[in-house]
Motif scaffolding. Structure first.
Motif, PDB file in Angstrom:
ATOM      1  N   LEU A  96       0.775  -1.208  -0.072  1.00 42.30           N
ATOM      2  CA  LEU A  96      -0.113   0.117  -0.263  1.00 42.30           C
ATOM      3  C   LEU A  96       0.860   1.280  -0.033  1.00 42.30           C
ATOM      4  O   LEU A  96       0.523   2.268  -0.693  1.00 42.30           O
ATOM      5  N   VAL A  97       1.926   1.320   0.993  1.00 37.33           N
ATOM      6  CA  VAL A  97       2.667   2.463   0.871  1.00 37.33           C
ATOM      7  C   VAL A  97       3.456   2.558  -0.285  1.00 37.33           C
ATOM      8  O   VAL A  97       3.644   3.817  -0.799  1.00 37.33           O
ATOM      9  N   ASN A  98       4.008   1.649  -0.872  1.00 38.99           N
ATOM     10  CA  ASN A  98       4.943   1.570  -1.907  1.00 38.99           C
ATOM     11  C   ASN A  98       4.145   1.986  -2.973  1.00 38.99           C
ATOM     12  O   ASN A  98       4.575   2.889  -3.816  1.00 38.99           O
ATOM     13  N   MET A  99       3.011   1.512  -3.382  1.00 43.32           N
ATOM     14  CA  MET A  99       2.188   2.002  -4.657  1.00 43.32           C
ATOM     15  C   MET A  99       1.796   3.547  -4.506  1.00 43.32           C
ATOM     16  O   MET A  99       2.107   4.286  -5.630  1.00 43.32           O
ATOM     17  N   PHE A 100       1.295   3.749  -3.502  1.00 44.28           N
ATOM     18  CA  PHE A 100       0.683   5.296  -3.252  1.00 44.28           C
ATOM     19  C   PHE A 100       2.161   6.106  -3.130  1.00 44.28           C
ATOM     20  O   PHE A 100       1.726   7.139  -3.782  1.00 44.28           O
ATOM     21  N   SER A 101       3.076   5.772  -2.390  1.00 47.52           N
ATOM     22  CA  SER A 101       4.184   6.826  -2.555  1.00 47.52           C
ATOM     23  C   SER A 101       4.708   6.993  -3.886  1.00 47.52           C
ATOM     24  O   SER A 101       4.988   8.149  -4.089  1.00 47.52           O
ATOM     25  N   ALA A 102       4.996   6.052  -4.771  1.00 56.77           N
ATOM     26  CA  ALA A 102       5.334   6.294  -6.091  1.00 56.77           C
ATOM     27  C   ALA A 102       4.359   6.915  -6.945  1.00 56.77           C
ATOM     28  O   ALA A 102       4.726   7.884  -7.729  1.00 56.77           O
ATOM     29  N   ALA A 103       3.055   6.897  -6.629  1.00 55.71           N
ATOM     30  CA  ALA A 103       2.160   7.360  -7.642  1.00 55.71           C
ATOM     31  C   ALA A 103       1.985   8.901  -7.099  1.00 55.71           C
ATOM     32  O   ALA A 103       2.048   9.741  -8.207  1.00 55.71           O
ATOM     33  N   ILE A 104       2.143   9.048  -5.849  1.00 53.74           N
ATOM     34  CA  ILE A 104       2.305  10.488  -5.470  1.00 53.74           C
ATOM     35  C   ILE A 104       3.348  11.338  -6.052  1.00 53.74           C
ATOM     36  O   ILE A 104       3.288  12.436  -6.546  1.00 53.74           O
ATOM     37  N   VAL A 105       4.459  10.757  -5.624  1.00 49.51           N
ATOM     38  CA  VAL A 105       5.911  11.090  -6.090  1.00 49.51           C
ATOM     39  C   VAL A 105       5.937  11.370  -7.637  1.00 49.51           C
ATOM     40  O   VAL A 105       6.208  12.596  -8.079  1.00 49.51           O
ATOM     41  N   GLY A 106       5.612  10.373  -8.351  1.00 48.05           N
ATOM     42  CA  GLY A 106       5.538  10.484  -9.842  1.00 48.05           C
ATOM     43  C   GLY A 106       4.573  11.427 -10.157  1.00 48.05           C
ATOM     44  O   GLY A 106       5.057  12.304 -11.230  1.00 48.05           O
ATOM     45  N   GLY A 107       3.426  11.551  -9.841  1.00 46.62           N
ATOM     46  CA  GLY A 107       2.319  12.884 -10.278  1.00 46.62           C
ATOM     47  C   GLY A 107       2.910  14.106  -9.821  1.00 46.62           C
ATOM     48  O   GLY A 107       2.490  14.899 -10.712  1.00 46.62           O
ATOM     49  N   ALA A 108       3.471  14.216  -8.743  1.00 46.77           N
ATOM     50  CA  ALA A 108       3.728  15.832  -8.355  1.00 46.77           C
ATOM     51  C   ALA A 108       4.905  16.208  -9.096  1.00 46.77           C
ATOM     52  O   ALA A 108       5.005  17.110  -9.419  1.00 46.77           O
ATOM     53  N   LEU A 109       5.834  15.219  -9.441  1.00 43.99           N
ATOM     54  CA  LEU A 109       7.241  15.692 -10.211  1.00 43.99           C
ATOM     55  C   LEU A 109       6.660  15.967 -11.634  1.00 43.99           C
ATOM     56  O   LEU A 109       7.342  16.636 -12.222  1.00 43.99           O
ATOM     57  N   SER A 110       5.606  15.281 -12.085  1.00 45.05           N
ATOM     58  CA  SER A 110       5.202  15.424 -13.426  1.00 45.05           C
ATOM     59  C   SER A 110       4.648  16.675 -13.537  1.00 45.05           C
ATOM     60  O   SER A 110       4.766  17.534 -14.516  1.00 45.05           O
ATOM     61  N   VAL A 111       3.772  17.194 -12.615  1.00 36.83           N
ATOM     62  CA  VAL A 111       3.188  18.401 -12.579  1.00 36.83           C
ATOM     63  C   VAL A 111       4.155  19.628 -12.400  1.00 36.83           C
ATOM     64  O   VAL A 111       4.213  20.483 -13.083  1.00 36.83           O
ATOM     65  N   GLY A 112       5.357  19.556 -11.505  1.00 38.20           N
ATOM     66  CA  GLY A 112       6.360  20.135 -11.293  1.00 38.20           C
ATOM     67  C   GLY A 112       6.994  20.494 -12.481  1.00 38.20           C
ATOM     68  O   GLY A 112       7.645  21.418 -12.869  1.00 38.20           O
ATOM     69  N   ALA A 113       7.528  19.355 -13.241  1.00 38.84           N
ATOM     70  CA  ALA A 113       8.252  19.228 -14.554  1.00 38.84           C
ATOM     71  C   ALA A 113       7.335  20.253 -15.647  1.00 38.84           C
ATOM     72  O   ALA A 113       8.016  20.731 -16.444  1.00 38.84           O
ATOM     73  N   PHE A 114       6.202  20.079 -15.589  1.00 41.34           N
ATOM     74  CA  PHE A 114       5.216  20.804 -16.703  1.00 41.34           C
ATOM     75  C   PHE A 114       5.443  22.168 -16.401  1.00 41.34           C
ATOM     76  O   PHE A 114       5.531  22.882 -17.409  1.00 41.34           O
TER      77      PHE A 114
END
Length: 532
Positions: free
Chosen positions: A172-190
């Motif tokens: 649970l932690v691994n899946m949601f942490s990767a999703a949150i970090v990846g999504g946040a970095l994607s928005v920040g990169a944009f």
């Protein structure tokens, strides 16, 4: 003694700087090289199906009007606004999506895996998509930056709760942490990184354009050719020329930047000069090196010939500059990277209207480098024959180190006895050898050739049970019994596999070290209990 003492820090700093540049180049290569088949596929599709290709196809090439009668409605399309304000639907094709999405995402995934394994690759891919959709140019540079950065961030985040998650909640932690970090970095990169990288890409493109407008493109060879011989070319080729070349292909349908480094002409000219005017082992080895370099695309085999007479770097620069100038005059180029730098790979990626220019660029670069190298070798031939190659080689190494201002392990090793190996790292006592690893910068060029040579020698000696493989230096570990690398790379190899036994060679194609390794393996197997 007081005059030589201050030089030590300078020599150490010079070696450290070179190793760092090699590491940086190897890291970039690690992102590009595994994905080169995708680059080549894109280049072939571009050469075939764009409007000026061999088999123009509006659906696959992405230039056909989907509103025309009889158009194939199953293909993806995009809305295009013409200059007169009218709109129509145009096929996306394969060329555009591959260079815009597929290639950058593959690069990002490879970079992420190098930093944080599969998890890093997934997060890197998510984050890099933000750069892609937030920019107007192919984001190769952005992928090289964002991929490793995103994986590094994920690695640090994972370290925060490593070993602190209650049993049963890990997934649970691994899946949601990767999703949150990846999504946040994607928005920040944009919003943050995409505009910055777009600007940097624009500056680099403007620099290339300025060099072209002022007829200065051949000056790139002044940097690239010496960098090749010192194994620093990956940072320039994979880090700058390949991404810029891809951008030029999108706008112009071809790019001469792909041939700045990959042109086999300069190396061919130097090896031909050695074949006709060389002395001793160099002359007898050069013809075989020509086949490997020109047809096989393994350019590393001519580097030792340049190191033996550093003045020959002038021949390499002159030949490389001639090739660049020829392509600039004829407006010729490739549609994708030629890797390895074989003449076959060059022709496979040549644009439809560029065969004359590309052929002349290779031919003229070989002629010019041959003429310059012939003058240099001819001027020293009598001295080489009279004094012996070993004495002249020692003088050449001393002069090279004076010119460089620092010591060089590769050049100093050339004056040692043939086949001498560096002291082994770790357990230097000869033991059972079951796995031999050949290591080069990218793990796909000269190490392949060296592994094949040793494999053949072991087979002819009747040795069984010894596996010989090739790897990139960056991927080494202590699982091998013996690591063989070129002297210029042995220091880095030791850092990657500190407890493994290391052996250095000057030339992967033909080294007496191989016979010593075979003899050692044969002796070890004969000494085993039960051996007949």
């Amino acid at each position: 003694m007081t005059t030589t003492a201050p030089a030590a820090p300078t020599l150490a700093r010079g070696r450290t700087a070179q190793v760092r540049l090699q590491r940086f180049g190897a890291f970039l290569t690690g992102m590009i090289m595994p994905n080169l088949p995708a680059f080549l596929a894109w280049g072939l599709i571009t050469a075939l199906f764009i409007s000026v290709g061999w088999l123009p196809n509006g659906v696959l090439g992405g230039f056909g009007n989907a509103d025309l009668p009889g158009a194939w409605q199953g293909a993806a399309t995009q809305l295009v606004v013409a200059e007169d304000g009218t709109t129509f639907r145009q096929y996306l094709g394969l060329v555009g999506p591959m260079v815009t999405f597929l290639l950058p995402l593959l690069i990002a995934n490879a970079g992420g895996r190098m930093v944080h394994g599969e998890r890093g690759g997934v997060v890197a891919t998510i984050a890099t998509l933000g750069i892609i959709v937030g920019s107007t140019v192919p984001m190769f540079l952005g992928a090289m930056l964002m991929g490793p950065l995103a994986a590094w961030v994920m690695k640090k985040v994972d370290a925060l709760w490593d070993g602190r998650i209650r049993p049963g909640f890990e997934m649970l932690v691994n899946m949601f942490s990767a999703a949150i970090v990846g999504g946040a970095l994607s928005v920040g990169a944009f919003f943050g990184i995409a505009p910055l990288v777009t600007q940097i890409s624009g500056w680099l493109g403007d620099l290339v354009g300025w060099l072209a407008d002022n007829h200065l493109l051949p000056l790139m060879s002044v940097i690239v050719e010496p960098a090749k011989v010192l194994f620093l070319n990956n940072a320039i080729g994979n880090g700058v020329l390949v991404p810029l070349g891809a951008q030029q292909v999108v706008t112009d349908g071809k790019s001469l930047l792909y041939l700045v480094e990959a042109n086999p002409g300069p190396g061919l000219g130097i090896l031909l000069a050695y074949t006709l005017l060389g002395v001793g082992v160099a002359r007898s080895t050069a013809p075989g090196a020509i086949v490997v370099q020109f047809f096989g695309g393994i350019h590393e085999v001519y580097f030792p010939f340049v190191l033996m007479k550093p003045a020959l770097i002038v021949a390499a620069i002159a030949g490389g500059a001639t090739g660049v100038a020829t392509n600039a005059v004829f407006g010729s180029g490739l549609v994708g990277p030629a890797s390895p730098g074989s003449i076959f790979a060059v022709y496979a990626q040549t644009a439809r209207d560029s065969y004359l220019g590309v052929t002349l660029s290779v031919l003229l670069s070989a002629v010019v480098s041959f003429l310059v190298a012939a003058v240099i070798l001819r001027a020293t031939r009598a001295r080489d024959l009279a004094a012996g190659s070993s004495g002249d080689l020692a003088a050449a190494v001393a002069q090279t180190e004076a010119n460089k201002g620092r010591s060089s392990a590769a050049l100093s090793a050339l004056v040692a006895s043939d086949g001498a190996e560096e002291p082994a790292t770790g357990d230097a006592v000869a033991g059972p050898v079951r796995l031999v690893v050949f290591a080069c910068d990218a793990g796909m060029g000269s190490s392949v050739m060296g592994a094949a040579v040793l494999r053949d020698k072991l087979r002819k000696a009747g040795v069984e049970g010894v596996e010989v493989v090739n790897k990139a230096v960056a991927n080494l570990d202590d699982g091998a019994d013996l690591v063989i690398s070129q002297r210029e790379l042995t220091h880095r190899a030791r850092l990657q596999a500190p407890t493994t036994r290391h052996v250095s060679v000057d030339n992967f194609m033909n080294s007496p070290v191989y016979d010593e390794v075979v003899a050692e393996v044969v002796a070890a197997q004969a000494a085993r209990p039960g051996a007949s």
